[in-house]
Design a protein around this motif. Structure first.
Motif, mmCIF file in Angstrom:
data_model
loop_
_atom_site.group_PDB
_atom_site.id
_atom_site.type_symbol
_atom_site.label_atom_id
_atom_site.label_comp_id
_atom_site.label_asym_id
_atom_site.label_seq_id
_atom_site.Cartn_x
_atom_site.Cartn_y
_atom_site.Cartn_z
ATOM 1 N N GLU A 6 0.809 -1.218 0.000
ATOM 2 C CA GLU A 6 0.000 0.000 0.000
ATOM 3 C C GLU A 6 0.847 1.275 0.000
ATOM 4 O O GLU A 6 0.528 2.231 -0.706
ATOM 5 C CB GLU A 6 -0.916 -0.013 1.234
ATOM 6 N N VAL A 7 1.914 1.323 0.799
ATOM 7 C CA VAL A 7 2.733 2.524 0.934
ATOM 8 C C VAL A 7 4.145 2.220 0.439
ATOM 9 O O VAL A 7 4.856 1.396 1.029
ATOM 10 C CB VAL A 7 2.781 3.020 2.405
ATOM 11 N N ARG A 49 1.899 2.394 9.448
ATOM 12 C CA ARG A 49 1.580 2.732 8.055
ATOM 13 C C ARG A 49 1.120 4.179 7.951
ATOM 14 O O ARG A 49 1.531 4.918 7.051
ATOM 15 C CB ARG A 49 0.510 1.798 7.512
ATOM 16 N N GLN A 50 0.276 4.620 8.884
ATOM 17 C CA GLN A 50 -0.197 6.006 8.870
ATOM 18 C C GLN A 50 0.971 6.971 9.101
ATOM 19 O O GLN A 50 1.069 8.012 8.444
ATOM 20 C CB GLN A 50 -1.293 6.227 9.929
ATOM 21 N N LYS A 53 2.887 7.245 5.923
ATOM 22 C CA LYS A 53 2.188 8.129 4.981
ATOM 23 C C LYS A 53 2.435 9.592 5.333
ATOM 24 O O LYS A 53 2.697 10.418 4.458
ATOM 25 C CB LYS A 53 0.687 7.849 4.992
ATOM 26 N N LYS A 56 5.983 10.532 4.424
ATOM 27 C CA LYS A 56 6.130 10.688 2.973
ATOM 28 C C LYS A 56 5.546 12.020 2.512
ATOM 29 O O LYS A 56 6.098 12.680 1.629
ATOM 30 C CB LYS A 56 5.460 9.527 2.236
#
Length: 117
Positions: A6-7, A49-50, A53, A56
């Protein structure tokens, strides 16, 4: 490393000893960087993951999370600042030693007028 679908750049790193941590690979100012987000199970996959994000997004805006982290590490500690203050104080180069310690007429007047108000 187990790369996330996903990322881009987000992965779970597993050491030979079995320790697991979440990382983010990215480029900033032409340099390849890898920053550790946190260890599993202290961090959930969703939280890491958050965070990846968010990091990034900061990179896209021109920030370098690893560079900022390094700058914080390089900042002087309270102990170092205290020692620097002590050296300047004893050498006579402190900001206070360069100022006059006697109040000027205008500052004395301001102090009296505030006291009576």
């Amino acid at each position: 490393m187990l790369w996330d679908a996903e990322v881009k750049g987000f992965a779970l790193r597993i050491t030979p000893g079995g320790a697991k941590s979440f990382i983010l690979d990215y480029r900033a100012e032409g340099r390849q960087r890898r920053i550790t987000i946190g260890a599993w199970p202290d961090w959930t996959v969703a939280a890491a993951r958050q965070t990846a994000k968010d990091m990034k997004r900061e990179v896209d805006l021109g920030h370098d999370p690893m560079g900022e982290r390094q700058a914080q590490r390089d900042a002087p500690t309270v102990q170092e600042m205290w020692e620097r203050y002590g050296r300047r104080r004893t050498s006579g180069t402190s900001a206070l030693s360069s100022r006059s310690r006697t109040p000027t007429r205008s500052s004395a007047r301001t102090t009296r007028s505030r006291a009576s108000a």
